[in-house]
Design a protein around this motif. Structure first.
Motif, PDB file in Angstrom:
ATOM      1  N   HIS A 184       0.843  -1.194   0.000  1.00 20.06           N
ATOM      2  CA  HIS A 184       0.000   0.000   0.000  1.00 20.06           C
ATOM      3  C   HIS A 184       0.877   1.242   0.000  1.00 20.06           C
ATOM      4  CE1 HIS A 184      -4.029  -1.709   0.500  1.00 20.06           C
ATOM      5  NE2 HIS A 184      -3.456  -2.638   1.252  1.00 20.06           N
ATOM      6  N   PHE A 185       0.368   2.281  -0.621  1.00 22.59           N
ATOM      7  CA  PHE A 185       1.095   3.556  -0.590  1.00 22.59           C
ATOM      8  C   PHE A 185       0.074   4.691  -0.630  1.00 22.59           C
ATOM      9  CE2 PHE A 185       0.491   2.418  -4.984  1.00 22.59           C
ATOM     10  CZ  PHE A 185       0.204   3.612  -5.640  1.00 22.59           C
ATOM     11  N   PRO A 186       0.403   5.845  -0.035  1.00 21.17           N
ATOM     12  CA  PRO A 186      -0.542   6.973  -0.006  1.00 21.17           C
ATOM     13  C   PRO A 186      -0.677   7.604  -1.391  1.00 21.17           C
ATOM     14  CG  PRO A 186       1.528   7.591   1.026  1.00 21.17           C
ATOM     15  CD  PRO A 186       1.621   6.125   0.742  1.00 21.17           C
ATOM     16  N   VAL A 187      -1.885   7.573  -1.937  1.00 19.40           N
ATOM     17  CA  VAL A 187      -2.125   8.098  -3.275  1.00 19.40           C
ATOM     18  C   VAL A 187      -1.798   9.590  -3.344  1.00 19.40           C
ATOM     19  CG1 VAL A 187      -3.905   8.479  -5.029  1.00 19.40           C
ATOM     20  CG2 VAL A 187      -3.869   6.338  -3.715  1.00 19.40           C
ATOM     21  N   ALA A 188      -2.120  10.309  -2.281  1.00 17.14           N
ATOM     22  CA  ALA A 188      -1.914  11.766  -2.284  1.00 17.14           C
ATOM     23  C   ALA A 188      -0.444  12.144  -2.432  1.00 17.14           C
ATOM     24  CB  ALA A 188      -2.481  12.370  -0.992  1.00 17.14           C
ATOM     25  N   ARG A 247       9.157   2.116  -7.929  1.00 14.92           N
ATOM     26  CA  ARG A 247       8.784   0.785  -7.430  1.00 14.92           C
ATOM     27  C   ARG A 247       8.067  -0.003  -8.520  1.00 14.92           C
ATOM     28  NH1 ARG A 247       5.719   2.850  -2.111  1.00 14.92           N
ATOM     29  NH2 ARG A 247       5.189   4.466  -3.647  1.00 14.92           N
ATOM     30  N   PRO A 248       8.388  -1.289  -8.699  1.00 12.82           N
ATOM     31  CA  PRO A 248       7.698  -2.087  -9.706  1.00 12.82           C
ATOM     32  C   PRO A 248       6.189  -2.128  -9.428  1.00 12.82           C
ATOM     33  CG  PRO A 248       9.648  -3.228  -8.905  1.00 12.82           C
ATOM     34  CD  PRO A 248       9.444  -2.053  -8.003  1.00 12.82           C
ATOM     35  N   ILE A 249       5.383  -1.885 -10.447  1.00 13.33           N
ATOM     36  CA  ILE A 249       3.942  -1.846 -10.227  1.00 13.33           C
ATOM     37  C   ILE A 249       3.393  -3.208  -9.827  1.00 13.33           C
ATOM     38  CG2 ILE A 249       3.599   0.117 -11.765  1.00 13.33           C
ATOM     39  CD1 ILE A 249       2.541  -1.842 -13.873  1.00 13.33           C
ATOM     40  N   SER A 250       4.109  -4.289 -10.149  1.00 10.15           N
ATOM     41  CA  SER A 250       3.658  -5.633  -9.760  1.00 10.15           C
ATOM     42  C   SER A 250       3.724  -5.838  -8.256  1.00 10.15           C
ATOM     43  CB  SER A 250       4.509  -6.698 -10.465  1.00 10.15           C
ATOM     44  OG  SER A 250       5.878  -6.541 -10.132  1.00 10.15           O
ATOM     45  N   GLU A 251       4.492  -4.975  -7.556  1.00  9.17           N
ATOM     46  CA  GLU A 251       4.624  -5.104  -6.109  1.00  9.17           C
ATOM     47  C   GLU A 251       3.699  -4.156  -5.351  1.00  9.17           C
ATOM     48  OE1 GLU A 251       8.707  -4.513  -5.143  1.00  9.17           O
ATOM     49  OE2 GLU A 251       9.429  -6.128  -6.473  1.00  9.17           O
ATOM     50  N   LEU A 252       3.001  -3.278  -6.099  1.00 18.16           N
ATOM     51  CA  LEU A 252       2.118  -2.299  -5.467  1.00 18.16           C
ATOM     52  C   LEU A 252       0.702  -2.848  -5.360  1.00 18.16           C
ATOM     53  CD1 LEU A 252       3.269   0.949  -7.328  1.00 18.16           C
ATOM     54  CD2 LEU A 252       3.994   0.127  -5.073  1.00 18.16           C
ATOM     55  N   ASN A 253      -0.037  -2.363  -4.381  1.00 24.63           N
ATOM     56  CA  ASN A 253      -1.447  -2.709  -4.277  1.00 24.63           C
ATOM     57  C   ASN A 253      -2.170  -2.206  -5.522  1.00 24.63           C
ATOM     58  OD1 ASN A 253      -4.370  -1.691  -3.379  1.00 24.63           O
ATOM     59  ND2 ASN A 253      -3.817  -3.482  -2.147  1.00 24.63           N
ATOM     60  N   LEU A 254      -2.889  -3.106  -6.183  1.00 23.37           N
ATOM     61  CA  LEU A 254      -3.481  -2.778  -7.483  1.00 23.37           C
ATOM     62  C   LEU A 254      -4.510  -1.656  -7.384  1.00 23.37           C
ATOM     63  CD1 LEU A 254      -3.572  -3.391 -10.460  1.00 23.37           C
ATOM     64  CD2 LEU A 254      -5.199  -5.229 -10.006  1.00 23.37           C
ATOM     65  N   GLN A 255      -5.332  -1.669  -6.327  1.00 23.90           N
ATOM     66  CA  GLN A 255      -6.340  -0.631  -6.187  1.00 23.90           C
ATOM     67  C   GLN A 255      -5.695   0.726  -5.934  1.00 23.90           C
ATOM     68  OE1 GLN A 255      -8.787  -1.901  -7.535  1.00 23.90           O
ATOM     69  NE2 GLN A 255     -10.427  -2.158  -6.027  1.00 23.90           N
ATOM     70  N   ASP A 256      -4.635   0.758  -5.136  1.00 25.20           N
ATOM     71  CA  ASP A 256      -3.923   2.016  -4.902  1.00 25.20           C
ATOM     72  C   ASP A 256      -3.345   2.547  -6.206  1.00 25.20           C
ATOM     73  OD1 ASP A 256      -4.529   1.873  -2.249  1.00 25.20           O
ATOM     74  OD2 ASP A 256      -2.528   1.255  -1.578  1.00 25.20           O
ATOM     75  N   LEU A 257      -2.756   1.647  -6.996  1.00 22.42           N
ATOM     76  CA  LEU A 257      -2.174   2.059  -8.273  1.00 22.42           C
ATOM     77  C   LEU A 257      -3.234   2.689  -9.173  1.00 22.42           C
ATOM     78  CD1 LEU A 257       0.177   2.047 -10.367  1.00 22.42           C
ATOM     79  CD2 LEU A 257      -0.646  -0.225 -11.066  1.00 22.42           C
ATOM     80  N   ARG A 258      -4.368   2.014  -9.291  1.00 19.54           N
ATOM     81  CA  ARG A 258      -5.401   2.515 -10.202  1.00 19.54           C
ATOM     82  C   ARG A 258      -6.079   3.776  -9.663  1.00 19.54           C
ATOM     83  NH1 ARG A 258      -7.858  -3.449 -11.930  1.00 19.54           N
ATOM     84  NH2 ARG A 258      -6.136  -3.965 -13.360  1.00 19.54           N
ATOM     85  N   ARG A 259      -6.065   3.971  -8.355  1.00 16.06           N
ATOM     86  CA  ARG A 259      -6.595   5.226  -7.805  1.00 16.06           C
ATOM     87  C   ARG A 259      -5.700   6.409  -8.159  1.00 16.06           C
ATOM     88  NH1 ARG A 259      -7.671   1.768  -3.134  1.00 16.06           N
ATOM     89  NH2 ARG A 259      -9.901   1.320  -3.060  1.00 16.06           N
ATOM     90  N   CYS A 260      -4.478   6.109  -8.539  1.00 16.75           N
ATOM     91  CA  CYS A 260      -3.546   7.172  -8.933  1.00 16.75           C
ATOM     92  C   CYS A 260      -3.736   7.583 -10.389  1.00 16.75           C
ATOM     93  CB  CYS A 260      -2.099   6.708  -8.755  1.00 16.75           C
ATOM     94  SG  CYS A 260      -1.569   6.590  -7.043  1.00 16.75           S
ATOM     95  N   ILE A 261      -4.573   6.858 -11.101  1.00 15.14           N
ATOM     96  CA  ILE A 261      -4.659   7.051 -12.553  1.00 15.14           C
ATOM     97  C   ILE A 261      -6.053   7.517 -12.950  1.00 15.14           C
ATOM     98  CG2 ILE A 261      -4.426   5.924 -14.803  1.00 15.14           C
ATOM     99  CD1 ILE A 261      -2.540   3.901 -13.468  1.00 15.14           C
ATOM    100  N   GLY A 262      -6.110   8.601 -13.717  1.00 16.76           N
ATOM    101  CA  GLY A 262      -7.346   9.023 -14.358  1.00 16.76           C
ATOM    102  C   GLY A 262      -7.304   8.558 -15.805  1.00 16.76           C
ATOM    103  N   TYR A 263      -8.257   7.729 -16.212  1.00 17.64           N
ATOM    104  CA  TYR A 263      -8.186   7.076 -17.522  1.00 17.64           C
ATOM    105  C   TYR A 263      -9.385   7.498 -18.368  1.00 17.64           C
ATOM    106  CZ  TYR A 263      -8.071   3.215 -20.937  1.00 17.64           C
ATOM    107  OH  TYR A 263      -8.034   2.480 -22.079  1.00 17.64           O
ATOM    108  N   VAL A 264      -9.111   8.076 -19.525  1.00 19.14           N
ATOM    109  CA  VAL A 264     -10.165   8.457 -20.470  1.00 19.14           C
ATOM    110  C   VAL A 264      -9.905   7.698 -21.759  1.00 19.14           C
ATOM    111  CG1 VAL A 264     -11.340  10.335 -21.673  1.00 19.14           C
ATOM    112  CG2 VAL A 264     -10.295  10.752 -19.428  1.00 19.14           C
ATOM    113  N   ALA A 265     -10.786   6.752 -22.062  1.00 21.33           N
ATOM    114  CA  ALA A 265     -10.603   5.901 -23.234  1.00 21.33           C
ATOM    115  C   ALA A 265     -11.344   6.481 -24.437  1.00 21.33           C
ATOM    116  CB  ALA A 265     -11.099   4.494 -22.940  1.00 21.33           C
ATOM    117  N   GLN A 266     -11.120   5.870 -25.593  1.00 18.82           N
ATOM    118  CA  GLN A 266     -11.803   6.302 -26.810  1.00 18.82           C
ATOM    119  C   GLN A 266     -13.308   6.089 -26.694  1.00 18.82           C
ATOM    120  OE1 GLN A 266     -10.362   4.331 -30.314  1.00 18.82           O
ATOM    121  NE2 GLN A 266     -11.880   5.266 -31.668  1.00 18.82           N
TER     122      GLN A 266
END
Length: 589
Positions: free
Chosen positions: A341-345, A412-431
């Motif tokens: 886990h890591f602090p998103v902020a 840090r390798p993303i494979s070692e990070l909590n997946l939900q924390d990682l995705r909370r860091c990302i704003g994704y706008v698809a086609q």
């Protein structure tokens, strides 16, 4: 493992309720067969009067020997029996139906939750309609069985044991003859059941095919209408439905044979009790009351067995459905959600790709890609279709895992990070952004339930959505329809951008976000991006080079490799593939 054992293992948390429901079924059946015993006792009282079995063996202690008093006692006892049977009927219905609802509810939620965790590669080989069939119809089949089938099986077993005990107590010889068909009936039922199992598995697969075809056609209805292929698609539905009909017909032909076979066994047992029991009574070897009890109990035991056909049919349907649902639940999750886990902020969103390689099947998409994206910069990826641009983003979001190399997020390798924390860091706008069948405000605040109205309004302003929202009948309270079908493509994209803005992520990703919109919408989105990309890492994937001119760095990909990198001006000055693409898009010679 047999699907029933797997189901019981899955329902371990409900063992207490299952035991209570089973007890209520047993007690209900106990009270259910007592009226036949009371009928026999009443006949014995009427025929033998003060010499009845009841007067000489049960009521003698309380001084009730008069025939009328014995009948009054039986009447009162009959009321108690019927009230007991009704009470336990209520309890068993309440308990079994409650169990059915709870287990169905939990299995559906667990299965859907599991499906959400599967990697996107799994869905490439699955049809949405087939998954819908498992999550909806298959799990409903299980509910139907638990609602009534489980109780019927328990009660058939209990009635067999209870009636057999009474038979052997009253007339062992007759019991052997009358109950002789029961093993044959049970054997026949299990014989049919074993052969029904593969047929109902085929039925469930055929049902999934129908659901998949319907789902596909409903999603593509506009295209079907545009190409005037309604007749063609109706024929496809008819073909899939015909397959379901034929699969069901093969199962029905076999299941329909169960009842006649069971009836023949019942006929043999009932006839034996009626004729041989009557002969024993005529010759004084069996009391009239006992004969009445045995005749009624034979009917009470054997006739309900005709429902074994219905139960067997229901059981096999539910087990075939359960096998599919639990099989889906067993599908391995290949991308772990757990991690550091890591602090998103506090995330800066500095990215590094080290020797990343990936292929769909045997076709390489990314090959030995090495790239660094400093925190706070806007980086663009351009190139022809299939060059690996979107795959790079999907690996970053961990929709897929790299087959070679690794991706680092803030070192840090993303494979070692909590997946939900990682995705909370990302704003994704698809086609093709997904919108729920909710209001404008609900879609902007998707995943941000705590957002205030003021924050939602500000996100709409920054995405330049306020103008079209103001024209809607209910403004922010207007429902957008399924998948946002009441809005234009440009309006949907602006809401998707507003959603990403409200999330305020350290990393913003736009994957062909402006490729399907008009020039005015593209310009509006570009103005919004120039504002919201300030101070955050932004990755932009685009075909239109005009949308990425202001990026800090532009990477041109070909066949999964970066072939050119630099600012817009630097790439034009190089006179390479990027410059040629720019001239092609702008019409410059």
């Amino acid at each position: 493992m047999h699907p029933l054992k797997r189901l019981l293992a899955y329902a371990q948390g409900h063992r207490r309720e299952i035991r209570a429901a089973t007890l209520y079924s047993i007690l209900n059946k106990f009270f259910d067969i007592l009226p036949e015993v009371l009928i026999g006792a009443a006949v014995d009282v009427v025929v033998r009067g003060e010499q009845s079995f009841l007067a000489k063996n049960i009521l003698v202690g309380v001084g009730i020997t008069d025939t009328w008093q014995q009948l009054l006692f039986l009447g009162a006892l009959n009321m108690v029996v019927w009230m007991g049977e009704s009470w336990f009927e209520f309890l068993l219905e309440l308990k079994w139906r409650g169990l059915a609802q709870n287990i169905q509810h939990e299995l559906r939620l667990d299965t859907y939750g599991h499906v959400q965790k599967l990697e996107l590669a799994y869905f490439e080989n699955q049809r949405t309609g087939s998954l819908m069939s498992i999550l909806n119809d298959d799990i409903n089949q299980l509910e139907r069985f638990l609602n009534g089938g489980a109780n019927q099986i328990i009660q058939v077993v209990c009635s067999s044991l209870m009636v057999s005990a009474v038979f052997f107590a009253l007339q062992p010889g007759l019991a052997l003859i009358a109950l002789l068909p029961v093993p044959a009936i049970l054997f026949g039922t299990f014989w049919f059941q074993k052969r029904l199992a593969p047929r109902y598995a085929e039925v469930r697969e055929a049902a999934g095919d129908v659901s998949a075809r319907l789902n596909n056609n409903l999603l593509g209805l506009a295209t079907i209408k545009a190409f005037a292929t309604e007749k063609l698609e109706a024929d496809h539905i008819a073909q899939a439905s015909q397959g379901y009909l034929e699969s069901n017909a093969r199962a029905i032909r076999l299941s329909s044979a169960i009842t006649p076979v069971i009836r023949m066994g019942i006929l043999a047992g009932f006839t034996a009790t009626l004729v041989y029991g009557g002969w024993l009574t005529i010759h004084g070897d069996l009391a009239v009351g006992a004969y009445s009890v045995l005749v009624f109990l034979t009917q009470r035991l054997l006739w309900p067995m005709t429902r074994l056909a219905e139960v067997a049919d229901m059981y096999q349907r539910s087990m075939a459905a359960t096998q599919r649902a639990l099989g889906l639940l067993d599908t391995p999750i290949r991308i772990a959600y757990e991690g550091e886990h890591f602090p998103v902020a506090q995330a800066r969103a500095a990215l590094r790709f080290e020797g990343v390689g990936f292929a769909y099947a045997e076709q390489p998409t990314l090959q030995d890609l090495n790239l660094e994206v400093p925190a706070g910069q806007t980086v663009a990826f351009v190139g022809s279709t299939g060059s690996g641009k979107s795959t790079l983003v999907k690996l970053l979001l961990r929709f897929y895992e790299p087959q070679q190399g690794r991706i680092l997020f803030d070192g840090r390798p993303i494979s070692e990070l909590n997946l939900q924390d990682l995705r909370r860091c990302i704003g994704y706008v698809a086609q093709d952004s997904f919108l729920t069948d909710g209001t404008i405000a609900e879609n902007i605040a998707y995943g941000m339930a705590e957002a205030s109205d003021a924050q939602i309004h500000e996100a709409a302003r920054l995405s330049e959505s306020l103008e079209f929202i103001a024209r809607l009948p209910l403004g922010f309270a207007t429902r957008v329809g399924e998948r946002g079908q009441k809005l234009s493509g440009g309006q949907r994209q602006r809401l998707a951008l507003a959603r990403a803005i409200l999330k305020n992520p350290p990393l913003l990703i736009l994957d062909e976000a402006t490729s399907a919109v008009d020039n005015e919408t593209e310009a509006a989105i570009q103005r919004s991006l120039n504002v919201v990309s300030q101070g955050r890492t932004t990755l932009v994937i685009a075909h239109r080079l005009s949308t990425v001119r202001q990026a800090h760095c532009i990477h041109l990909l070909e066949h999964g490799r970066i072939v050119e990198s630099g600012t817009h001006e630097q790439l034009l000055a190089q006179g390479g593939a990027y410059a040629a693409l720019w001239r092609l898009q702008t019409g410059e010679l």
